[in-house]
Design an enzyme around this catalytic site. Structure first.
Site, PDB file in Angstrom:
ATOM      1  N   GLY A  12       4.958  -5.277  12.003  1.00 50.41           N
ATOM      2  CA  GLY A  12       4.058  -4.862  10.478  1.00 50.41           C
ATOM      3  C   GLY A  12       4.899  -3.781  10.773  1.00 50.41           C
ATOM      4  N   LEU A  94      10.661 -21.672   7.904  1.00 54.99           N
ATOM      5  CA  LEU A  94      10.259 -22.580   6.652  1.00 54.99           C
ATOM      6  C   LEU A  94      11.029 -23.862   6.463  1.00 54.99           C
ATOM      7  CD1 LEU A  94       8.418 -20.168   4.119  1.00 54.99           C
ATOM      8  CD2 LEU A  94       8.174 -20.995   6.389  1.00 54.99           C
ATOM      9  N   ASN A 108      12.558 -12.735   1.749  1.00 47.63           N
ATOM     10  CA  ASN A 108      12.920 -12.651   3.577  1.00 47.63           C
ATOM     11  C   ASN A 108      13.740 -11.440   3.379  1.00 47.63           C
ATOM     12  OD1 ASN A 108      12.878 -12.486   6.519  1.00 47.63           O
ATOM     13  ND2 ASN A 108      14.407 -13.842   5.965  1.00 47.63           N
ATOM     14  N   HIS A 110      16.288  -9.160   6.026  1.00 42.00           N
ATOM     15  CA  HIS A 110      17.188  -9.591   7.605  1.00 42.00           C
ATOM     16  C   HIS A 110      18.000  -8.500   7.923  1.00 42.00           C
ATOM     17  CE1 HIS A 110      18.861 -11.764  10.404  1.00 42.00           C
ATOM     18  NE2 HIS A 110      20.017 -10.668   9.830  1.00 42.00           N
ATOM     19  N   GLU A 148      15.946 -23.701   2.985  1.00 46.83           N
ATOM     20  CA  GLU A 148      16.019 -23.988   3.629  1.00 46.83           C
ATOM     21  C   GLU A 148      17.437 -23.528   4.632  1.00 46.83           C
ATOM     22  OE1 GLU A 148      16.821 -29.084   4.076  1.00 46.83           O
ATOM     23  OE2 GLU A 148      16.750 -28.074   1.896  1.00 46.83           O
ATOM     24  N   GLU A 178      14.152   2.925   8.790  1.00 46.18           N
ATOM     25  CA  GLU A 178      13.775   3.586   8.162  1.00 46.18           C
ATOM     26  C   GLU A 178      14.355   3.908   6.665  1.00 46.18           C
ATOM     27  OE1 GLU A 178      12.813   6.415  12.294  1.00 46.18           O
ATOM     28  OE2 GLU A 178      13.947   7.115  10.992  1.00 46.18           O
ATOM     29  N   ALA A 180      16.765   1.539   5.322  1.00 43.54           N
ATOM     30  CA  ALA A 180      17.131   0.385   4.268  1.00 43.54           C
ATOM     31  C   ALA A 180      15.495  -0.017   4.361  1.00 43.54           C
ATOM     32  CB  ALA A 180      18.168  -0.748   4.911  1.00 43.54           C
ATOM     33  N   GLU A 181      15.100  -1.144   5.255  1.00 49.29           N
ATOM     34  CA  GLU A 181      14.147  -2.052   5.296  1.00 49.29           C
ATOM     35  C   GLU A 181      12.849  -1.811   4.326  1.00 49.29           C
ATOM     36  OE1 GLU A 181      13.429  -5.192   8.849  1.00 49.29           O
ATOM     37  OE2 GLU A 181      14.959  -3.686   9.632  1.00 49.29           O
TER      38      GLU A 181
HETATM   39  C1  GAR Z   1      12.310  -6.031  11.100  1.00 49.24           C
HETATM   40  O1  GAR Z   1      13.647  -5.431  11.846  1.00 49.24           O
HETATM   41  C2  GAR Z   1      12.787  -7.727  10.573  1.00 49.24           C
HETATM   42  O2  GAR Z   1      14.654  -7.195   9.232  1.00 49.24           O
HETATM   43  C3  GAR Z   1      13.506  -8.558  11.524  1.00 49.24           C
HETATM   44  O3  GAR Z   1      12.317  -8.047  12.267  1.00 49.24           O
HETATM   45  C4  GAR Z   1      11.948  -6.761  12.453  1.00 49.24           C
HETATM   46  C5  GAR Z   1      10.159  -7.031  12.180  1.00 49.24           C
HETATM   47  O4  GAR Z   1       9.373  -5.627  12.435  1.00 49.24           O
HETATM   48  N1  GAR Z   1      13.444  -9.834  11.320  1.00 49.24           N
HETATM   49  C6  GAR Z   1      14.464 -10.277  11.471  1.00 49.24           C
HETATM   50  O5  GAR Z   1      15.141 -10.795  12.233  1.00 49.24           O
HETATM   51  C7  GAR Z   1      14.193 -12.406  10.704  1.00 49.24           C
HETATM   52  N2  GAR Z   1      15.250 -13.128  10.569  1.00 49.24           N
HETATM   53  P1  GAR Z   1       8.318  -5.760  11.430  1.00 49.24           P
HETATM   54  O6  GAR Z   1       7.735  -6.562  12.449  1.00 49.24           O
HETATM   55  O7  GAR Z   1       8.420  -3.801  12.390  1.00 49.24           O
HETATM   56  O8  GAR Z   1       8.091  -5.257   9.912  1.00 49.24           O
END
Ligand code: GAR
Length: 210
Positions: A12, A94, A108, A110, A148, A178, A180-181
């Site tokens: 999370g 999904l 989402n 990624h 999908e 840190e 990007a996401e």
């Molecule tokens: C994140 O790096 C996210 O981008 C990736 O899982 C991690 C979850 O971290 N998601 C995927 O790979 C989806 N295909 P978090 O639970 O600490 O946010």
């Protein structure tokens, strides 16, 4: 205010970034109604509770099929009257009915520059290990609308991050989170909730006006 649910399965940290951005007023017009986890043990649930957000669990392990899991999830989203669904480390696919019901309303994050290192089976550390094994010099993160086709929907935001010579999958994962996401996911939510995103075929137009 856009009624929003964040779907999680694990640590999370992306949820935490969303919560922090909300506190700093960087996400406008968003009502974070609920955090929904596919995993009852997800640490993300503790983060949500600590922030006073209602949580629910739709435990994937208790459903006989992916289809029944998807049906239960869709029911939950309907009950909560959700308008925007954010997948933040949500590790379930999904299926078509949810993707259709919430077309261009599910996003989402990624951990790669789509269309590289994505698709079925590409999640978490696997993605970063494949990036290292391939030897690319740049990776990053993508926020996209969900269809999908796994990781195949229209791209909202991307940010590149350098791959360093001594990286392990873990150090690369951390740096991409840190740099990007944690930046582009809250930003995409803000843009959506302020009505700044328009989808034209595969392309997402961003209205940069105030
Ligand atoms: C994140 O790096 C996210 O981008 C990736 O899982 C991690 C979850 O971290 N998601 C995927 O790979 C989806 N295909 P978090 O639970 O600490 O946010």
């Amino acid at each position: 205010m856009v009624r929003t649910a964040v779907l999680v399965s694990g640590g999370g940290s992306n949820l935490q970034a969303i919560l922090a951005s909300q506190l700093f007023g960087e996400i406008q017009n968003c009502n974070l109604v609920s955090v929904i986890s596919s995993n009852p043990g997800a640490y993300a649930l503790d983060r949500a509770r600590a922030a006073g957000i209602e949580v629910s669990v739709v435990d994937v392990s208790t459903f006989p099929t992916k289809r029944t899991f998807n049906t239960a999830l869709m029911q939950k989203l309907g009950d909560l009257d959700i308008e925007l669904v954010v997948l933040a480390g949500f590790m379930q696919v999904l299926q078509r009915p949810i993707c259709k019901e919430y077309e261009n309303r599910i996003m989402n994050v990624h951990p790669s520059l789509i269309p590289a290192f994505c698709g079925p089976g590409q999640y978490g550390l696997h993605v970063h290990q494949q990036v290292l094994d391939y030897g690319v010099k740049v990776s990053g993160a993508t926020v996209h609308f969900v269809t999908e086709e796994v990781d195949g929907g229209p791209i909202i935001l991307q940010k590149a991050v350098d791959v360093l010579p001594d990286d392990t999958a873990k150090t690369l994962q951390r740096r991409i989170m840190e740099q990007a996401e944690w930046e582009i996911l809250p930003k995409a939510i803000d843009l959506f909730c302020r009505g700044k995103l328009t989808v034209e075929g595969r392309r997402v137009r961003i209205d940069e006006g105030a």
